[in-house]
Design a protein around this motif. Structure first.
Motif, PDB file in Angstrom:
ATOM      1  N   ARG A 110       0.832  -1.214   0.000  1.00  0.00           N
ATOM      2  CA  ARG A 110       0.000   0.000   0.000  1.00  0.00           C
ATOM      3  C   ARG A 110       0.865   1.261   0.000  1.00  0.00           C
ATOM      4  O   ARG A 110       0.359   2.366  -0.007  1.00  0.00           O
ATOM      5  CB  ARG A 110      -0.900   0.011   1.242  1.00  0.00           C
ATOM      6  CG  ARG A 110      -2.104  -0.935   1.101  1.00  0.00           C
ATOM      7  CD  ARG A 110      -2.709  -1.257   2.437  1.00  0.00           C
ATOM      8  NE  ARG A 110      -3.331  -0.111   3.074  1.00  0.00           N
ATOM      9  CZ  ARG A 110      -3.793  -0.123   4.328  1.00  0.00           C
ATOM     10  NH1 ARG A 110      -3.696  -1.234   5.057  1.00  0.00           N
ATOM     11  NH2 ARG A 110      -4.344   0.937   4.839  1.00  0.00           N
ATOM     12  N   ASP A 122      -6.285   1.643   0.630  1.00  0.00           N
ATOM     13  CA  ASP A 122      -6.463   0.248   0.230  1.00  0.00           C
ATOM     14  C   ASP A 122      -5.514  -0.017  -0.928  1.00  0.00           C
ATOM     15  O   ASP A 122      -5.192   0.876  -1.698  1.00  0.00           O
ATOM     16  CB  ASP A 122      -7.905   0.011  -0.220  1.00  0.00           C
ATOM     17  CG  ASP A 122      -8.184  -1.468  -0.431  1.00  0.00           C
ATOM     18  OD1 ASP A 122      -8.777  -2.076   0.479  1.00  0.00           O
ATOM     19  OD2 ASP A 122      -7.792  -2.006  -1.484  1.00  0.00           O
ATOM     20  N   VAL A 123      -5.104  -1.261  -1.019  1.00  0.00           N
ATOM     21  CA  VAL A 123      -4.139  -1.616  -2.059  1.00  0.00           C
ATOM     22  C   VAL A 123      -4.721  -1.363  -3.457  1.00  0.00           C
ATOM     23  O   VAL A 123      -3.990  -1.081  -4.402  1.00  0.00           O
ATOM     24  CB  VAL A 123      -3.675  -3.079  -1.868  1.00  0.00           C
ATOM     25  CG1 VAL A 123      -4.767  -4.057  -2.245  1.00  0.00           C
ATOM     26  CG2 VAL A 123      -2.415  -3.347  -2.674  1.00  0.00           C
ATOM     27  N   ASP A 124      -6.035  -1.394  -3.554  1.00  0.00           N
ATOM     28  CA  ASP A 124      -6.669  -1.148  -4.856  1.00  0.00           C
ATOM     29  C   ASP A 124      -6.531   0.289  -5.330  1.00  0.00           C
ATOM     30  O   ASP A 124      -6.721   0.590  -6.498  1.00  0.00           O
ATOM     31  CB  ASP A 124      -8.164  -1.498  -4.802  1.00  0.00           C
ATOM     32  CG  ASP A 124      -8.365  -2.987  -4.663  1.00  0.00           C
ATOM     33  OD1 ASP A 124      -7.418  -3.737  -5.008  1.00  0.00           O
ATOM     34  OD2 ASP A 124      -9.445  -3.403  -4.210  1.00  0.00           O
ATOM     35  N   TYR A 125      -6.241   1.205  -4.385  1.00  0.00           N
ATOM     36  CA  TYR A 125      -6.133   2.625  -4.767  1.00  0.00           C
ATOM     37  C   TYR A 125      -4.747   2.975  -5.268  1.00  0.00           C
ATOM     38  O   TYR A 125      -4.508   4.091  -5.721  1.00  0.00           O
ATOM     39  CB  TYR A 125      -6.453   3.527  -3.574  1.00  0.00           C
ATOM     40  CG  TYR A 125      -7.885   3.443  -3.098  1.00  0.00           C
ATOM     41  CD1 TYR A 125      -8.937   3.326  -4.009  1.00  0.00           C
ATOM     42  CD2 TYR A 125      -8.186   3.522  -1.745  1.00  0.00           C
ATOM     43  CE1 TYR A 125     -10.247   3.258  -3.566  1.00  0.00           C
ATOM     44  CE2 TYR A 125      -9.493   3.466  -1.291  1.00  0.00           C
ATOM     45  CZ  TYR A 125     -10.531   3.330  -2.209  1.00  0.00           C
ATOM     46  OH  TYR A 125     -11.807   3.272  -1.777  1.00  0.00           O
ATOM     47  N   GLU A 137      -2.826   2.315  -7.811  1.00  0.00           N
ATOM     48  CA  GLU A 137      -2.633   2.805  -9.178  1.00  0.00           C
ATOM     49  C   GLU A 137      -3.195   4.222  -9.352  1.00  0.00           C
ATOM     50  O   GLU A 137      -2.584   5.065  -9.999  1.00  0.00           O
ATOM     51  CB  GLU A 137      -3.295   1.862 -10.193  1.00  0.00           C
ATOM     52  CG  GLU A 137      -2.540   0.573 -10.420  1.00  0.00           C
ATOM     53  CD  GLU A 137      -2.808  -0.485  -9.359  1.00  0.00           C
ATOM     54  OE1 GLU A 137      -3.651  -0.221  -8.462  1.00  0.00           O
ATOM     55  OE2 GLU A 137      -2.164  -1.551  -9.389  1.00  0.00           O
ATOM     56  N   GLU A 138      -4.364   4.420  -8.744  1.00  0.00           N
ATOM     57  CA  GLU A 138      -4.975   5.748  -8.865  1.00  0.00           C
ATOM     58  C   GLU A 138      -4.088   6.808  -8.203  1.00  0.00           C
ATOM     59  O   GLU A 138      -3.847   7.877  -8.754  1.00  0.00           O
ATOM     60  CB  GLU A 138      -6.364   5.735  -8.208  1.00  0.00           C
ATOM     61  CG  GLU A 138      -7.136   6.999  -8.510  1.00  0.00           C
ATOM     62  CD  GLU A 138      -8.381   7.150  -7.659  1.00  0.00           C
ATOM     63  OE1 GLU A 138      -8.947   6.118  -7.252  1.00  0.00           O
ATOM     64  OE2 GLU A 138      -8.770   8.305  -7.406  1.00  0.00           O
ATOM     65  N   LYS A 181       3.880  -1.777  -4.868  1.00  0.00           N
ATOM     66  CA  LYS A 181       3.038  -2.783  -5.495  1.00  0.00           C
ATOM     67  C   LYS A 181       3.591  -3.163  -6.872  1.00  0.00           C
ATOM     68  O   LYS A 181       3.591  -4.328  -7.267  1.00  0.00           O
ATOM     69  CB  LYS A 181       1.625  -2.217  -5.648  1.00  0.00           C
ATOM     70  CG  LYS A 181       0.590  -3.245  -6.048  1.00  0.00           C
ATOM     71  CD  LYS A 181      -0.762  -2.575  -6.139  1.00  0.00           C
ATOM     72  CE  LYS A 181      -1.815  -3.527  -6.666  1.00  0.00           C
ATOM     73  NZ  LYS A 181      -3.102  -2.828  -6.818  1.00  0.00           N
ATOM     74  N   ARG A 196       4.786  -6.688  -8.009  1.00  0.00           N
ATOM     75  CA  ARG A 196       4.253  -7.310  -9.228  1.00  0.00           C
ATOM     76  C   ARG A 196       5.371  -7.794 -10.118  1.00  0.00           C
ATOM     77  O   ARG A 196       5.337  -8.907 -10.630  1.00  0.00           O
ATOM     78  CB  ARG A 196       3.458  -6.276 -10.017  1.00  0.00           C
ATOM     79  CG  ARG A 196       2.080  -6.173  -9.562  1.00  0.00           C
ATOM     80  CD  ARG A 196       1.110  -6.565 -10.677  1.00  0.00           C
ATOM     81  NE  ARG A 196      -0.209  -6.328 -10.162  1.00  0.00           N
ATOM     82  CZ  ARG A 196      -0.769  -5.128 -10.182  1.00  0.00           C
ATOM     83  NH1 ARG A 196      -0.163  -4.115 -10.761  1.00  0.00           N
ATOM     84  NH2 ARG A 196      -1.943  -4.952  -9.646  1.00  0.00           N
TER      85      ARG A 196
END
Ligand SMILES: Nc1ncnc2c1ncn2[C@@H]1O[C@H](COP(=O)(O)OP(=O)(O)OP(=O)(O)O)[C@@H](O)[C@H]1O
Ligand SMILES: [Mg+2]
Lengths: 497, 261
Positions: free
Chosen positions: A60, A315-318, A320-321, A344, A348
């Motif tokens: 994160r 959150d880890v999903d944010y 890239e944003e 991240k 990857r």
């Protein structure tokens, strides 16, 4: 025919052609052993790396760094940037804080100082929050952010100092010890241009207390080698590196090292340096005047500067944003050189490489098993060719094609079962030997980002997988010759010579 | 069929002859060349008969035996076993028929080289799904019957030709077949041993009522049969004066072509 009888006959024949059967089974054993060992090694590395990434690589986290070292950055980062991120990206950012990098020498005894050691100034409290598994003391207690004198030592630097200062291999002895650090601030070459002086380096000595020594991490976070760092608070470290005010009081805090063009070196105190600087004039301007100019430029934004900004996503999903918004922000503020690094993405990339590596290993293992199965195929084909007459006999006395197929196929399957079982055991043994002898227990460095220690891991899953793949493979390769056998016409088979 | 009920020979309960061939042809094609192995064979064999088939090499004797034994299919014509046309059966049904109704004995014995006598005899029982204990008992009894009670665990390579042929006979009898088909069973044996094998087959025919059809070159063997078929060029032809050659009047009743049809 009953399955038990089919197996009984298959066994009888296998016993008859002992050597051939044994060699074929040996082939399967080796193939499966290779596969099992490869899988267990791959599993071991996979787990070690995953653990390392989960532990050290908080995915994160996003770093923003300028280019160059603190104070000489082409691309400056400011505390206002931190504020901007905190306010304007609050929807996706959990926390953000600045950091500062530098290098200091540590005093070993009255005359000896170490070479440069990495210094990181940041927030102990936030460091613990973002890297709860990484920022863990081996001994001592992580200080609070108001403790301006307290520092935390990385494992390696602590060990290094323990050896030098205390002649021990225990880095924990550094806890609660006082360290004297020498912060060196070289003056820019323009400050001494046109004089007999080659360079001037200002020293400030600071005293710190070691509050804790960290456990070894093996992690290098975006150039920040945790194990080799002396970690203080952001504010404290920035104070260490603050150039002295061009006053008597300011220069009283420092000393200096002057290197003359002749090669001579002078160590002077602050007052002596000031006197010398006031005495040297180039083009109607004293060196002191030059220093005052430089100091004023430098101090214009000194309090606002940071080397690095740590951004912690909600959150880890944010990630890239955030990455994109940060890039846009720095571009709009004319600092497209600012580097935005998402852990991240690192993770990857590493996972991608590892994935390829593991797939390759698995392919090798499967090839080993297929080669072994080709051995079964070869043996079975030879068997069928040698036993054509037997096929005719079996059919003449009433065996159906299905029975003949079963008789031959069961031999291949029996060899498959025995070979695969022993192969898994052998592979298990091989993995154990590799682990016990430390044959592969090496430190694998991944692009200097982080290092892991791995050893083969044997799981029931691997055992079942290897066994099944091998058995299926031998069954498939054994089926074809068995099918040919079953297709023989009884009359033709009996006439076969 | 005209032949039905003729001669007062034993017939199945259904009233069918045990074996009946109607105009059986067999043509082997080897590329361009066609070999007529059988050219219209008509034949009936009743239960309990002992039939010898003689004829020159290449006359189609083995081919005929393979037709009767459901090993091969005729190019034309029908083969009935107990009234059932076996040419119309699937391979699986034919295998079952061979298993249950037919026992083969070959000139080359055709034993499975890696199995001891007892297991060789057990194989047809295994295929038939007879449980281990029972089949072992039966195989032992059969081997005793053919005089090999003390050779049960010998492999073919450890047995003489005559002994091997006895194992083969025991194996052929394992599932109590109706018909024993023997293709030159004495061909590889010396006269004395051959005579013993013939005696054994005769005994089986007389004591157990097994229908025997034996292909032979040996006129002495043929002489043991009550009925001799003479095969030439794929046809059953008028009988030859075997008696004159052998010097034995007894039992020789060479058949005429198409006799009984
Ligand atoms: N599978 C086959 N393919 C081609 N021709 C065959 C085949 N089997 C038999 N023949 C031919 O059919 C004819 C009859 O063969 P068959 O084996 O029945 O003769 P036979 O009377 O048993 O001879 P022998 O006394 O030598 O055993 C021969 O000409 C033989 O070459
Ligand atoms: Mg023949």
């Amino acid at each position: 025919m009953r399955i038990a009888d089919v197996l009984r006959l298959a066994k009888d024949h296998m016993v008859t052609s002992k050597l051939r059967t044994a060699l074929t089974i040996l082939g399967i054993i080796m193939g499966v052993m290779a596969m099992t060992a490869i899988l267990s090694v791959s599993e071991g590395f996979g787990i070690a790396i995953r653990e390392a990434m989960e532990t050290y690589f908080n995915v994160r986290v996003i770093f923003v760094t300028g280019i160059g070292t603190f104070g000489t950055q082409e691309c400056k980062l400011y505390l206002t940037d931190v504020e901007y991120i905190r306010v304007h990206m609050a929807d996706v950012v959990n926390d953000t804080f600045p950091g500062v990098f530098g290098a200091v020498r540590v005093q070993v005894n009255s005359t000896y100082w170490t070479n440069y050691q990495l210094v990181m100034g940041s927030s102990h409290e936030k460091g613990q929050k973002v890297w709860p598994t990484l920022y863990v003391p081996l001994k001592g207690k992580i200080p609070s952010d108001v403790d301006k004198k307290g520092v935390v030592l990385g494992y390696k630097v602590a060990l290094f100092l323990a050896r030098l200062k205390f002649k021990t291999e225990d880095p924990a002895v550094l806890v609660d010890k006082t360290l004297r650090l020498r912060v060196e601030m070289p003056l820019p070459s323009t400050a001494v241009e046109g004089t007999d002086i080659a360079s001037v380096t200002l020293y400030r000595e600071v005293t710190v207390m070691v509050r804790a020594v960290l456990k070894e991490t093996g992690v290098n976070l975006a150039g920040f080698d945790v194990d080799s760092s002396i970690i203080g608070t952001f504010e404290a470290v920035k104070e260490w590196f603050r150039p002295p005010e061009p006053t008597n009081e300011g220069f009283a805090q420092i000393s200096a090292r002057i290197e003359w063009r002749s090669g001579e070196v002078d160590e002077v105190d602050g007052a002596e340096l000031k006197t010398l600087m006031e005495a040297i004039t180039v083009d109607d301007e004293t060196l002191w005047d030059r220093y005052v100019d430089w100091y004023n430029t430098r101090m214009a934004d000194y309090d606002e500067l940071a080397s690095i900004i740590v951004v912690y996503a909600k959150d880890v999903d944010y990630v890239e944003e955030i990455e994109k918004r940060l890039k846009d922000y720095f571009e709009h503020t004319g600092r497209e050189q600012a580097k935005v690094i998402a852990l991240k993405a690192y993770a990857r990339a590493i996972e991608g490489v590892l994935g390829i590596f593991r797939s390759l290993l698995i392919v090798l293992g499967v090839i080993a098993v297929i080669v072994a199965s080709l051995g079964v195929f070869n043996t079975m084909t030879t068997n069928v060719r040698e036993r054509v007459k037997e096929i005719g006999i079996m059919k003449a006395i009433g065996a159906t094609s299905g029975t003949v197929l079963k008789l031959f196929w069961s031999e291949a399957i029996l060899m498959g079962i025995i070979g695969s079982f022993l192969g898994v055991l052998a592979g298990w043994g091989a993995a154990w030997v590799i682990a016990a002898t430390g044959l592969l227990k090496g430190i694998v460095a991944f692009g200097a980002v982080f290092t892991v220690t791995a050893e083969p891991i044997m799981t029931l899953e691997i055992a079942i997988w290897s066994f099944t793949v091998s058995l299926i493979s031998t069954a498939i390769f054994g089926y074809l010759p068995a099918r040919w056998a079953s297709k023989y016409d009884p009359v033709v088979a009996l006439r076969y010579e | 069929m005209k032949g039905k009920g003729e001669g007062g020979k034993a017939r199945g309960e259904e009233g069918f002859p045990l074996v009946k061939l109607v105009d059986v042809h067999k043509v082997y094609k080897l590329g361009e060349v066609e070999v007529h192995a059988l050219r219209g064979v008509n034949l009936e064999v009743e239960r309990g008969e002992f039939v010898a088939i003689v004829g020159p090499s290449g006359s189609g004797k083995s081919t005929l035996l393979n037709m009767i034994g459901a090993m091969d299919r005729p190019t034309k014509g029908q083969v009935f076993i107990e009234g059932q046309d076996i040419t119309k059966m699937s391979d699986k049904e034919r295998a079952k028929l061979r298993l249950e109704k037919i026992g083969f004995v070959f000139q080359q014995y055709h034993l499975i080289p890696w199995l001891p006598a007892i297991k060789s005899v057990e194989i047809p029982l295994m295929i038939a799904g007879v449980p281990p204990k029972e089949r072992r008992k039966r195989a032992e009894a059969l081997l005793h019957e053919v005089g090999l009670g003390d050779r049960m665990w010998h492999k073919p390579s450890e047995l003489s030709g005559g002994e091997q042929q006895r194992v083969a006979i025991a194996r052929a009898l394992a599932n109590e077949p109706e018909i024993l088909l023997a293709d030159e069973p004495t061909g590889n044996l010396d006269t004395k041993t051959g005579a013993e094998i013939v005696k054994l087959i005769r005994r089986l025919n007389e004591e157990k009522g097994v229908t025997c059809i034996i292909v032979t070159h040996d006129l002495e063997v043929a002489a043991a049969a009550r009925r001799v078929l003479y095969l030439r060029d794929g046809r059953i032809v008028r009988g030859q004066p075997l008696a004159a050659k052998v010097g034995k009047e007894k039992a020789l009743r060479p058949e005429e072509e198409g006799e009984g049809a």
